[in-house]
Design an enzyme around this catalytic site. Structure first.
Site, PDB file in Angstrom:
ATOM      1  N   GLU A  35       5.348  11.391  23.607  1.00 43.14           N
ATOM      2  CA  GLU A  35       4.116  11.405  22.836  1.00 43.14           C
ATOM      3  C   GLU A  35       3.243  10.261  23.331  1.00 43.14           C
ATOM      4  O   GLU A  35       3.695   9.116  23.435  1.00 43.14           O
ATOM      5  CB  GLU A  35       4.384  11.236  21.346  1.00 43.14           C
ATOM      6  CG  GLU A  35       3.102  11.248  20.511  1.00 43.14           C
ATOM      7  CD  GLU A  35       3.366  11.133  19.014  1.00 43.14           C
ATOM      8  OE1 GLU A  35       2.374  11.056  18.247  1.00 43.14           O
ATOM      9  OE2 GLU A  35       4.540  11.123  18.603  1.00 43.14           O
TER      10      GLU A  35
ATOM     11  N   ASN B  66      -2.192  13.107  19.961  1.00 42.79           N
ATOM     12  CA  ASN B  66      -2.744  13.315  18.625  1.00 42.79           C
ATOM     13  C   ASN B  66      -4.243  13.551  18.656  1.00 42.79           C
ATOM     14  O   ASN B  66      -4.981  12.818  19.329  1.00 42.79           O
ATOM     15  CB  ASN B  66      -2.461  12.093  17.752  1.00 42.79           C
ATOM     16  CG  ASN B  66      -1.004  11.988  17.369  1.00 42.79           C
ATOM     17  OD1 ASN B  66      -0.568  12.569  16.390  1.00 42.79           O
ATOM     18  ND2 ASN B  66      -0.239  11.247  18.154  1.00 42.79           N
TER      19      ASN B  66
ATOM     20  N   GLU C 233      -1.222  17.425  19.004  1.00 42.87           N
ATOM     21  CA  GLU C 233      -0.621  17.271  17.675  1.00 42.87           C
ATOM     22  C   GLU C 233      -1.720  17.155  16.632  1.00 42.87           C
ATOM     23  O   GLU C 233      -2.666  16.392  16.791  1.00 42.87           O
ATOM     24  CB  GLU C 233       0.259  16.017  17.617  1.00 42.87           C
ATOM     25  CG  GLU C 233       1.503  16.090  18.470  1.00 42.87           C
ATOM     26  CD  GLU C 233       2.450  14.929  18.185  1.00 42.87           C
ATOM     27  OE1 GLU C 233       2.315  14.299  17.110  1.00 42.87           O
ATOM     28  OE2 GLU C 233       3.308  14.647  19.036  1.00 42.87           O
TER      29      GLU C 233
ATOM     30  N   ASP D 118       2.124  18.060  13.144  1.00 41.21           N
ATOM     31  CA  ASP D 118       2.673  16.722  12.943  1.00 41.21           C
ATOM     32  C   ASP D 118       2.975  16.507  11.463  1.00 41.21           C
ATOM     33  O   ASP D 118       2.342  17.109  10.586  1.00 41.21           O
ATOM     34  CB  ASP D 118       1.655  15.691  13.434  1.00 41.21           C
ATOM     35  CG  ASP D 118       2.285  14.339  13.711  1.00 41.21           C
ATOM     36  OD1 ASP D 118       3.526  14.244  13.700  1.00 41.21           O
ATOM     37  OD2 ASP D 118       1.526  13.377  13.934  1.00 41.21           O
TER      38      ASP D 118
ATOM     39  N   GLU E  93      11.151  13.239  14.061  1.00 42.52           N
ATOM     40  CA  GLU E  93      10.532  11.934  14.296  1.00 42.52           C
ATOM     41  C   GLU E  93      11.271  10.832  13.535  1.00 42.52           C
ATOM     42  O   GLU E  93      11.918  11.091  12.523  1.00 42.52           O
ATOM     43  CB  GLU E  93       9.078  11.948  13.834  1.00 42.52           C
ATOM     44  CG  GLU E  93       8.162  12.851  14.633  1.00 42.52           C
ATOM     45  CD  GLU E  93       6.707  12.673  14.249  1.00 42.52           C
ATOM     46  OE1 GLU E  93       5.965  12.052  15.022  1.00 42.52           O
ATOM     47  OE2 GLU E  93       6.311  13.144  13.166  1.00 42.52           O
TER      48      GLU E  93
END
Length: 397
Positions: free
Chosen positions: A25, A82, A114, A144, A201
């Site tokens: 990520e 993101n 995300e 997410d 996560e």
């Protein structure tokens, strides 16, 4: 923003099947001139309140694209990034990504965006069009913080998601809360049924890792794997094999459930259709599970992740009854289409149950052996990285 002081760090994602790094990520960091590295919590809220979040995203996107293409990390793994509703409402981000795809600079499957469920629920028509265009171009979409919203399942049904990321709060509580453990297991099963990758996560402890392996989760992200790393360090780290025990034992249980569902669908189809008049046109319609050996869920597991167990006698013994199962299923479909009544197919239903029982026993034996290996073999110490540095602060961007 004016001085270009924002950079990207990459937090590795590890496969719970192979124990290798399979993705990352991309997370924002503020590298100040005085050498201080600030985590997202120090600037993302300010950027959102001031309406600068879109500018920040557009400043970081070219850096990400360069890392994926020129630096080559997108050649063999997927990196997530993101974004917000505002980013996807703006055509610039979409156009830049689509241009890179069209020019052949962005490898297929190398980028996943995300977005939180809350952001997805704020979508306007323009955002929906942009998301659809990106999905058609092969750009992945991850939900997410899955599990903290009020209508996650409804949102999943309306968007072209390719992954769900289990919220780190739920992951942190799953070992001490039966309710959270159930949420995690059911979310993993839902992702499996929908064909989505499931990423956990905030994985920080070996016990969490083992729970997720047993539950059938595919990918873990968190300090147990690594804190976010600068590109150069990530490039070195991603080629290492982790020390945690990785085996697809949870996917054996998924295969058991998949098989039970296949048999139930076949039996339901046979009983319902056999009650119809012999000449009913409904008898000729589909409604039965896949008859092809490699297209049913069990077959996909057997020729895919199940190969991990290829050297075991239980795995090797699965092929014959699996073929018999599909042979009996094919005979049932043929008899139904020929007008058979329920009494005519009772022997075939009995044969189906007998073969199914054999398959389940073999799969359960394989699952038991895997659990024994997971929990009784000498546990390797999972590599931990120090979460105390500024670069390891949990990020939301």
């Amino acid at each position: 923003l004016r001085d270009g002081e924002f950079i990207l760090h990459y937090q590795p994602k590890a496969s719970l099947i192979s124990n290798r790094i399979v993705g990352a990520e991309a997370l924002a960091r503020w590298q100040r001139p005085d050498g201080v590295l600030l985590p997202p919590g120090a600037f993302i809220p300010v950027a959102e309140r001031s309406g600068l979040i879109n500018r920040l995203t557009l400043q970081l996107l070219p850096k990400l694209m360069d890392d994926l293409t020129a630096k080559g990390i997108g050649s063999d793994m997927c990196v997530s990034f993101n974004v917000t509703a505002a980013d996807l409402e703006d055509d610039v981000l979409t156009e830049q990504i689509l241009a890179s795809v069209a020019q052949g600079r962005l490898p297929s499957g190398s980028l996943e965006l995300e977005i939180t469920e809350t952001q997805a629920m704020q979508a306007g028509q323009k955002m929906v069009r942009n998301v659809d265009a990106l999905a058609e171009a092969g750009i992945g979409l991850a939900m997410d913080d899955y599990g903290v919203g009020y209508s996650s399942i409804d949102t999943l049904s309306q968007w072209p998601f390719t992954s769900i990321k289990l919220d780190q709060g739920i992951v942190s509580r799953m070992l001490n809360s039966a309710k959270n453990a159930t949420i995690v297991r059911s979310s993993i099963r839902l992702g499996h049924e929908l064909g989505l990758h499931v990423v956990a996560e905030g994985v920080e402890a070996p016990e969490q890792h083992d729970f997720l392996v047993e539950a059938g989760c595919q990918i873990a992200q968190g300090y147990l794997v690594s804190h976010p790393l600068p590109l150069e360090e990530f490039e070195v780290f991603r080629h290492n094999i982790g020390k945690c025990r990785g085996m697809p034992i949870g996917l054996v249980h998924m295969a058991i459930v998949d098989h039970v569902q296949w048999r139930r669908q076949m039996v339901s189809y046979a009983i319902q259709r056999s009650a119809l008049p012999p000449d009913s046109p409904v008898r000729q319609k589909e409604g039965y599970p896949p008859l092809c050996l490699t297209k049913c869920a069990l077959g996909k597991w057997y020729t895919g992740d199940g190969r991990y167990f290829a050297d075991t006698p239980m795995y090797q013994a699965i092929d014959a009854p699996h073929r018999s199962l599909h042979d009996v299923g094919g005979q049932l479909v043929g008899r139904i289409r020929a007008g058979a009544a329920l009494n005519d197919i009772v022997p075939l239903l009995y044969d189906l149950k007998q073969v199914s029982t054999t398959l389940i026993r073999l799969l359960e034996d394989l699952e038991d052996a895997g659990l024994e290996s997971l929990y009784t073999s000498p546990p390797a110490q999972c590599a931990r990285t120090d979460p105390g540095s500024a670069g390891s602060t949990p990020a939301s961007h």
